[in-house]
Design an enzyme around this catalytic site. Structure first.
Site, short mmCIF file in Angstrom:
data_model
loop_
_atom_site.label_atom_id
_atom_site.label_comp_id
_atom_site.label_asym_id
_atom_site.label_seq_id
_atom_site.Cartn_x
_atom_site.Cartn_y
_atom_site.Cartn_z
N ASP A 1 0.82 -1.21 0.00
CA ASP A 1 0.00 0.00 0.00
C ASP A 1 0.86 1.26 0.00
O ASP A 1 0.41 2.33 -0.41
CB ASP A 1 -0.95 0.00 1.20
CG ASP A 1 -2.03 -1.05 1.00
OD1 ASP A 1 -1.76 -2.23 1.27
OD2 ASP A 1 -3.12 -0.69 0.52
N ASN B 1 1.70 -2.82 4.18
CA ASN B 1 0.77 -3.67 3.44
C ASN B 1 -0.24 -4.22 4.44
O ASN B 1 -0.15 -4.00 5.65
CB ASN B 1 1.53 -4.80 2.71
CG ASN B 1 0.64 -5.52 1.70
OD1 ASN B 1 -0.06 -4.88 0.92
ND2 ASN B 1 0.64 -6.84 1.72
#
Lengths: 368, 368
Positions: free
Chosen positions: A245, A255
């Site tokens: 992310d 993440n």
């Protein structure tokens, strides 16, 4: 290329206005439902509720959200409000901020009457670039997987066993996905694969990955998140690949919650741990993972129904469990030292400032 | 001491026969239901279905199962059948084998007509010994927790934050529990605690721990199993304590699936990781963790209902998800090197052959 599935499409209403449709990911894998999004608020709400999810896809959908907003108000105030509302939907995935910044850069210099068409075009360009990047990630990742398959050529009868986490497939992007793109490429090349799919509590995005793999005909097995260490210890995992992310300048990776546990286990059992992400996920303004904001989501996502008993009286169970105190952090940070390499659209990069800034020299000046 | 809750009790039927009642742990925490067990088959079934669970409790209930079996057939064949059927219920927790061996040792030399009464007495003795061991584990663990609380005396305003996994409380034993016994002892001493309770997918035994802590008035927060690394990285975990289903001679620990991920994370962030277990959980016939059989349970335990959508149509969701290929290993092995120490009824032991055989010299001759 046109046959590859996508989680979003554009359509014209009878009045000729463009409208965005996205696959509602809170209904998948149980139901394939295309959700129409025709306003800024609809887009922002869909991102917040995770009907649209996945770092790259959030960025693309937010870009289209700007276009939808401009169709009602293309003046500076309308653009500013759209960017502000969309930027506030979810804090961790940097692709959202990246896409909004790119939209602003393109649109602010234009007079209002030219912004709407430019917004649709720029959002389209972001979407197509994402699809192209994912195909490139798939090819670079394929090279890695082929190398790992060669390494274990004494076990030719066994498929290459890959573990992933959450969903970083085509549902999370425009096409192909990030972590799953190399798997799709390998499957297309005829490589035998077996994928360990983690449930990914509390939102169970593993079921989205299972659905994607099932549709693609790639063998997979769903396991509890808790099973990752056991499978690695048993020699049943050859490679771990996840998405991201946000990647900090030093290679730390934000993440989905639980990722760092898999990375620690992979390190312990000497299994390569790769993170697949396009350049739009890099954030050189974050020196390291500590600078990345971690979203705390609503505890109701965790208040659970026991799968075994749900058929009896789910409503009662939910009422009782709603009294539980819970915490629900949605992401964690995997330290760069645990990441074997990043798989980007520009190639394989060591998870370090040097490694990333060699592939992305234009980011150097952004370093904090 | 008589006021401490227990998950089992004996009762006399109108005909004067003894009957065992256990708290049905598949209904908790939603419903407190005492399940009557009046035969060997009933006991074996309850253990298999995890209506009775927890390594120490399984051993104790199996001992009572032998007594119930002998009430129908106290001859050698009856005893042998009881031991064989009970031993086959669950493979990983060694307390079961340990209790059955102890029952055989006591009963085989006796003539059949004296076996029934002796069986009830021996099962009672095993139960009372377990309760006493857990109280001792609680006291030894309390000393550790007090030391950790002193270490962080510069943060006196914050409670000591403890993470556990699965349920190793009084529900899993006869009284007090193993991992939770030190917490109960610390709470009784007035120490401020905050407990991180992991869901423990796929069976969600974390909700049993939450229920126990709630009943005891100890503050806790339920989190997804995936959140363990994040919380440790954030400095929100001072100590990890779990139970064990079997400890090998070298200190390797078999415990609920997911335990080794917490141990790896604890090591990475330099957090002490303790395993609380009585002597009945030690198995010196297993040289190391590789010799411990790991139970693979029915994949249906994992076929899940999305908690958010269950209220809508759980039956449909379950039907669809029942097509998923799943794997469901129930335990994993935490390497001894990751275990800071074992908390036993005889004191604190390093997780090593030397450490364990110093406290349990009688086990030395069993070493494989």
């Amino acid at each position: 290329m046109t046959s590859a599935p996508r989680p979003l499409r554009l359509d014209k209403t009878s009045s000729g206005a463009l409208r965005l449709f996205v696959l509602d990911q809170t209904r998948l894998p149980y139901e394939v439902h295309w959700l129409p999004l025709d306003s800024l608020d609809a887009v922002a709400g869909a991102i917040r509720r995770m009907q649209v999810r996945g770092a790259p896809l959030i960025g693309v959908v937010a870009a289209y959200g700007v276009a939808l907003a401009l169709s009602r108000n293309a003046r500076d105030a309308g653009l500013a409000r759209a960017v502000s509302e969309l930027a506030g939907t979810r804090p961790t995935a940097v692709n959202l901020q990246w896409a909004l910044a790119r939209m602003q850069q393109r649109l602010i210099p234009l007079p209002p009457e030219r912004r709407l068409e430019a917004a649709w075009r720029e959002a389209d360009a972001i979407a197509e670039a994402d699809a192209a990047q994912n195909r490139a990630i798939g090819q670079h990742g394929l090279t890695l997987l082929q190398a790992h398959a060669r390494e274990r050529s004494n076990q030719k009868d066994r498929p290459l066993q890959i573990m992933t986490h959450c969903n970083a497939g085509w549902l999370a992007t425009v096409e192909q996905g990030t972590a799953l793109a190399p798997l799709y490429a390998a499957h297309a090349e005829g490589m035998a694969l077996q994928v360990w799919v983690s449930e990914t509590r509390p939102r169970n995005q593993g079921l989205l990955t299972a659905w994607e793999l099932s549709e693609a005909g790639i063998p997979y097995t769903v396991v509890a998140d808790n099973a990752a260490g056991f499978l690695m210890a048993e020699g049943q995992v050859d490679v771990v690949i996840t998405g991201a992310d946000r990647v900090a300048a030093n290679g730390d990776v934000a993440n989905k919650i639980g990722t760092c546990l898999k990375a620690l286990a992979a390190r312990h059992w000497a299994i390569p741990f790769y993170v697949a992400a396009p350049g739009s996920t890099l954030d050189f303004q974050c020196a390291d993972g500590r600078a990345i904001p971690i979203e705390a989501r609503d505890g109701d996502e965790l208040r659970l129904v026991d799968g075994l008993d749900a058929a009896n009286c789910p409503q009662r169970l939910r009422q009782i469990s709603q009294t539980e105190p819970v915490a629900n952090p949605a992401f964690d940070i995997t330290p760069a030292e645990l990441v074997t390499a990043l798989i980007t659209e520009r190639g394989i990069a060591p998870a370090s400032w040097e490694g990333l800034s060699r592939l992305y020299p234009e980011l150097r000046h952004e370093s904090a």
